[in-house]
Write a protein that holds these residues in place. Structure first.
Motif, PDB file in Angstrom:
ATOM      1  N   ILE A 105       3.595   8.063 -29.153  1.00 56.68           N
ATOM      2  CA  ILE A 105       2.317   8.608 -28.704  1.00 56.68           C
ATOM      3  C   ILE A 105       2.226   8.382 -27.201  1.00 56.68           C
ATOM      4  O   ILE A 105       2.494   7.281 -26.720  1.00 56.68           O
ATOM      5  CB  ILE A 105       1.147   7.930 -29.438  1.00 56.68           C
ATOM      6  CG1 ILE A 105       1.305   8.106 -30.947  1.00 56.68           C
ATOM      7  CG2 ILE A 105      -0.189   8.493 -28.951  1.00 56.68           C
ATOM      8  CD1 ILE A 105       0.400   7.253 -31.784  1.00 56.68           C
ATOM      9  N   ALA A 106       1.888   9.436 -26.476  1.00 52.97           N
ATOM     10  CA  ALA A 106       1.821   9.329 -25.017  1.00 52.97           C
ATOM     11  C   ALA A 106       0.662  10.154 -24.482  1.00 52.97           C
ATOM     12  O   ALA A 106       0.259  11.148 -25.075  1.00 52.97           O
ATOM     13  CB  ALA A 106       3.126   9.816 -24.385  1.00 52.97           C
ATOM     14  N   LYS A 107       0.139   9.694 -23.366  1.00 56.98           N
ATOM     15  CA  LYS A 107      -0.811  10.495 -22.592  1.00 56.98           C
ATOM     16  C   LYS A 107       0.008  11.105 -21.466  1.00 56.98           C
ATOM     17  O   LYS A 107       0.854  10.433 -20.859  1.00 56.98           O
ATOM     18  CB  LYS A 107      -1.923   9.606 -22.031  1.00 56.98           C
ATOM     19  CG  LYS A 107      -2.908  10.358 -21.154  1.00 56.98           C
ATOM     20  CD  LYS A 107      -3.966   9.397 -20.617  1.00 56.98           C
ATOM     21  CE  LYS A 107      -4.782  10.060 -19.535  1.00 56.98           C
ATOM     22  NZ  LYS A 107      -5.717   9.113 -18.913  1.00 56.98           N
ATOM     23  N   MET A 108      -0.222  12.382 -21.187  1.00 58.22           N
ATOM     24  CA  MET A 108       0.498  13.072 -20.125  1.00 58.22           C
ATOM     25  C   MET A 108      -0.496  13.691 -19.154  1.00 58.22           C
ATOM     26  O   MET A 108      -1.533  14.191 -19.579  1.00 58.22           O
ATOM     27  CB  MET A 108       1.363  14.209 -20.680  1.00 58.22           C
ATOM     28  CG  MET A 108       2.547  13.785 -21.489  1.00 58.22           C
ATOM     29  SD  MET A 108       3.401  15.205 -22.260  1.00 58.22           S
ATOM     30  CE  MET A 108       3.728  16.274 -20.890  1.00 58.22           C
ATOM     31  N   ARG A 109      -0.159  13.649 -17.884  1.00 55.32           N
ATOM     32  CA  ARG A 109      -0.925  14.377 -16.861  1.00 55.32           C
ATOM     33  C   ARG A 109       0.075  15.293 -16.185  1.00 55.32           C
ATOM     34  O   ARG A 109       1.082  14.832 -15.639  1.00 55.32           O
ATOM     35  CB  ARG A 109      -1.537  13.425 -15.848  1.00 55.32           C
ATOM     36  CG  ARG A 109      -2.400  14.139 -14.813  1.00 55.32           C
ATOM     37  CD  ARG A 109      -3.110  13.107 -13.921  1.00 55.32           C
ATOM     38  NE  ARG A 109      -4.256  13.695 -13.273  1.00 55.32           N
ATOM     39  CZ  ARG A 109      -4.192  14.369 -12.133  1.00 55.32           C
ATOM     40  NH1 ARG A 109      -3.033  14.535 -11.519  1.00 55.32           N
ATOM     41  NH2 ARG A 109      -5.287  14.877 -11.595  1.00 55.32           N
ATOM     42  N   ILE A 110      -0.177  16.597 -16.274  1.00 59.71           N
ATOM     43  CA  ILE A 110       0.720  17.553 -15.640  1.00 59.71           C
ATOM     44  C   ILE A 110      -0.042  18.290 -14.551  1.00 59.71           C
ATOM     45  O   ILE A 110      -1.235  18.550 -14.668  1.00 59.71           O
ATOM     46  CB  ILE A 110       1.343  18.534 -16.657  1.00 59.71           C
ATOM     47  CG1 ILE A 110       0.282  19.267 -17.475  1.00 59.71           C
ATOM     48  CG2 ILE A 110       2.300  17.814 -17.585  1.00 59.71           C
ATOM     49  CD1 ILE A 110       0.844  20.280 -18.459  1.00 59.71           C
ATOM     50  N   THR A 111       0.665  18.549 -13.466  1.00 59.12           N
ATOM     51  CA  THR A 111       0.059  19.256 -12.349  1.00 59.12           C
ATOM     52  C   THR A 111       0.798  20.572 -12.148  1.00 59.12           C
ATOM     53  O   THR A 111       1.873  20.793 -12.729  1.00 59.12           O
ATOM     54  CB  THR A 111       0.142  18.413 -11.055  1.00 59.12           C
ATOM     55  OG1 THR A 111       1.523  18.257 -10.704  1.00 59.12           O
ATOM     56  CG2 THR A 111      -0.519  17.054 -11.227  1.00 59.12           C
ATOM     57  N   GLU A 112       0.232  21.417 -11.308  1.00 60.59           N
ATOM     58  CA  GLU A 112       0.878  22.692 -11.028  1.00 60.59           C
ATOM     59  C   GLU A 112       2.178  22.499 -10.237  1.00 60.59           C
ATOM     60  O   GLU A 112       2.999  23.398 -10.169  1.00 60.59           O
ATOM     61  CB  GLU A 112      -0.093  23.618 -10.301  1.00 60.59           C
ATOM     62  CG  GLU A 112      -1.222  24.059 -11.228  1.00 60.59           C
ATOM     63  CD  GLU A 112      -2.283  24.898 -10.544  1.00 60.59           C
ATOM     64  OE1 GLU A 112      -2.804  24.449  -9.502  1.00 60.59           O
ATOM     65  OE2 GLU A 112      -2.561  25.982 -11.050  1.00 60.59           O
ATOM     66  N   GLU A 113       2.367  21.296  -9.688  1.00 61.28           N
ATOM     67  CA  GLU A 113       3.603  20.982  -8.975  1.00 61.28           C
ATOM     68  C   GLU A 113       4.726  20.609  -9.935  1.00 61.28           C
ATOM     69  O   GLU A 113       5.840  20.319  -9.513  1.00 61.28           O
ATOM     70  CB  GLU A 113       3.390  19.814  -7.989  1.00 61.28           C
ATOM     71  CG  GLU A 113       2.522  20.177  -6.796  1.00 61.28           C
ATOM     72  CD  GLU A 113       1.033  20.176  -7.142  1.00 61.28           C
ATOM     73  OE1 GLU A 113       0.591  19.328  -7.940  1.00 61.28           O
ATOM     74  OE2 GLU A 113       0.315  21.045  -6.622  1.00 61.28           O
ATOM     75  N   ARG A 114       4.461  20.607 -11.209  1.00 57.67           N
ATOM     76  CA  ARG A 114       5.470  20.238 -12.195  1.00 57.67           C
ATOM     77  C   ARG A 114       6.695  21.119 -12.004  1.00 57.67           C
ATOM     78  O   ARG A 114       6.589  22.340 -11.861  1.00 57.67           O
ATOM     79  CB  ARG A 114       4.920  20.415 -13.605  1.00 57.67           C
ATOM     80  CG  ARG A 114       5.867  19.919 -14.664  1.00 57.67           C
ATOM     81  CD  ARG A 114       5.210  19.986 -16.012  1.00 57.67           C
ATOM     82  NE  ARG A 114       6.057  19.281 -16.972  1.00 57.67           N
ATOM     83  CZ  ARG A 114       5.846  19.272 -18.240  1.00 57.67           C
ATOM     84  NH1 ARG A 114       4.814  19.894 -18.750  1.00 57.67           N
ATOM     85  NH2 ARG A 114       6.647  18.612 -19.038  1.00 57.67           N
ATOM     86  N   GLU A 115       7.846  20.472 -12.000  1.00 57.06           N
ATOM     87  CA  GLU A 115       9.096  21.201 -11.808  1.00 57.06           C
ATOM     88  C   GLU A 115       9.273  22.245 -12.897  1.00 57.06           C
ATOM     89  O   GLU A 115       9.094  21.959 -14.088  1.00 57.06           O
ATOM     90  CB  GLU A 115      10.278  20.226 -11.823  1.00 57.06           C
ATOM     91  CG  GLU A 115      10.257  19.253 -10.668  1.00 57.06           C
ATOM     92  CD  GLU A 115      11.301  18.167 -10.806  1.00 57.06           C
ATOM     93  OE1 GLU A 115      12.016  18.123 -11.819  1.00 57.06           O
ATOM     94  OE2 GLU A 115      11.383  17.353  -9.872  1.00 57.06           O
ATOM     95  N   ALA A 116       9.615  23.467 -12.481  1.00 58.36           N
ATOM     96  CA  ALA A 116       9.805  24.544 -13.457  1.00 58.36           C
ATOM     97  C   ALA A 116      11.058  24.262 -14.277  1.00 58.36           C
ATOM     98  O   ALA A 116      12.106  23.926 -13.742  1.00 58.36           O
ATOM     99  CB  ALA A 116       9.923  25.878 -12.738  1.00 58.36           C
ATOM    100  N   ASN A 117      10.923  24.374 -15.563  1.00 60.31           N
ATOM    101  CA  ASN A 117      12.036  24.186 -16.486  1.00 60.31           C
ATOM    102  C   ASN A 117      12.172  25.417 -17.359  1.00 60.31           C
ATOM    103  O   ASN A 117      11.271  26.237 -17.443  1.00 60.31           O
ATOM    104  CB  ASN A 117      11.790  22.970 -17.402  1.00 60.31           C
ATOM    105  CG  ASN A 117      11.875  21.669 -16.653  1.00 60.31           C
ATOM    106  OD1 ASN A 117      12.777  21.468 -15.872  1.00 60.31           O
ATOM    107  ND2 ASN A 117      10.930  20.790 -16.893  1.00 60.31           N
ATOM    108  N   GLU A 118      13.277  25.490 -18.011  1.00 56.95           N
ATOM    109  CA  GLU A 118      13.469  26.524 -19.022  1.00 56.95           C
ATOM    110  C   GLU A 118      12.805  26.038 -20.305  1.00 56.95           C
ATOM    111  O   GLU A 118      12.761  24.836 -20.574  1.00 56.95           O
ATOM    112  CB  GLU A 118      14.963  26.749 -19.263  1.00 56.95           C
ATOM    113  CG  GLU A 118      15.693  27.335 -18.083  1.00 56.95           C
ATOM    114  CD  GLU A 118      15.227  28.752 -17.760  1.00 56.95           C
ATOM    115  OE1 GLU A 118      15.055  29.546 -18.705  1.00 56.95           O
ATOM    116  OE2 GLU A 118      15.020  29.042 -16.568  1.00 56.95           O
ATOM    117  N   PRO A 119      12.300  26.968 -21.105  1.00 54.18           N
ATOM    118  CA  PRO A 119      11.766  26.545 -22.407  1.00 54.18           C
ATOM    119  C   PRO A 119      12.844  25.799 -23.204  1.00 54.18           C
ATOM    120  O   PRO A 119      14.030  26.110 -23.092  1.00 54.18           O
ATOM    121  CB  PRO A 119      11.398  27.872 -23.074  1.00 54.18           C
ATOM    122  CG  PRO A 119      11.139  28.803 -21.926  1.00 54.18           C
ATOM    123  CD  PRO A 119      12.129  28.394 -20.868  1.00 54.18           C
TER     124      PRO A 119
END
Length: 192
Positions: A105-119
């Motif tokens: 179980i984790a809490k995540m904070r993602i920003t628009e600066e998140r590195e683009a990855n492939e699905p």
């Protein structure tokens, strides 16, 4: 922690385990080769407990000596997560490693600066709920906007990717073992 305090906890555990098994003093005393009066004095604190008695009582109660005498504290209950950041994503682990339920179980904070990855695709299921912000979930050919208070669950055999939409987003997520391997820092795959 004082010895008297520790002994008090051990006495409570002995009595609590005995009562939970619906055993009388006589029944437990017979199982650990003590007299009922000795066991009563141990439970009430009128007699010190010897190591030999503790070993016999633990065995009779079906527990270990370590569990019977383990000190009380909050470290076995309270998790104090430390943030780990990587490429626009910050994680706070909210469960212990090798959780007994087989999940992380984790809490995540993602920003628009998140590195683009492939699905990504991997075995298992993923579940998350959005705490704040909006999460853009790429799931196969679909784009789904997930708002605060909404939760999603999906097969991770479908190509998927999470992104922040119009600002940072925080979410609470539950990964099975495969999801943990694929998404969390320090594992063999990149963050998805």
């Amino acid at each position: 922690m004082t010895q008297d305090f520790t002994e008090s906890i051990v006495r409570q555990r002995i009595r609590g385990l005995r009562v939970a098994r619906s055993w009388s003093l006589d029944e437990l005393a017979a199982r650990c080769f003590l007299s009922p009066s000795t066991l009563s004095r141990i439970e009430t604190g009128r007699q010190r407990i010897t190591l030999a008695q503790l070993v016999d009582i633990a065995k009779a109660l079906g527990t270990s000596l370590d569990q019977l005498v383990e000190p009380e504290g909050d470290d076995d209950v309270v998790i104090r997560p430390e943030p780990t950041s990587s490429g626009g994503t910050t994680y706070w682990m909210l469960s212990r490693e090798r959780d007994r339920r087989g999940v992380t179980i984790a809490k995540m904070r993602i920003t628009e600066e998140r590195e683009a990855n492939e699905p990504q695709v991997h075995p298992g299921y993923e579940w998350f709920t959005v705490l704040s912000g909006i999460v853009r979930l790429q799931l196969g050919t679909r784009t789904i906007l997930v708002h605060p208070g909404q939760a999603v669950e999906f097969s991770t055999m479908t190509p998927h990717m999470l992104e922040a939409h119009d600002g940072p987003a925080e979410l609470l997520t539950i990964f099975d073992h495969d999801g943990e391997q694929a998404h969390l820092p320090g594992h063999r795959h990149s963050v998805g």
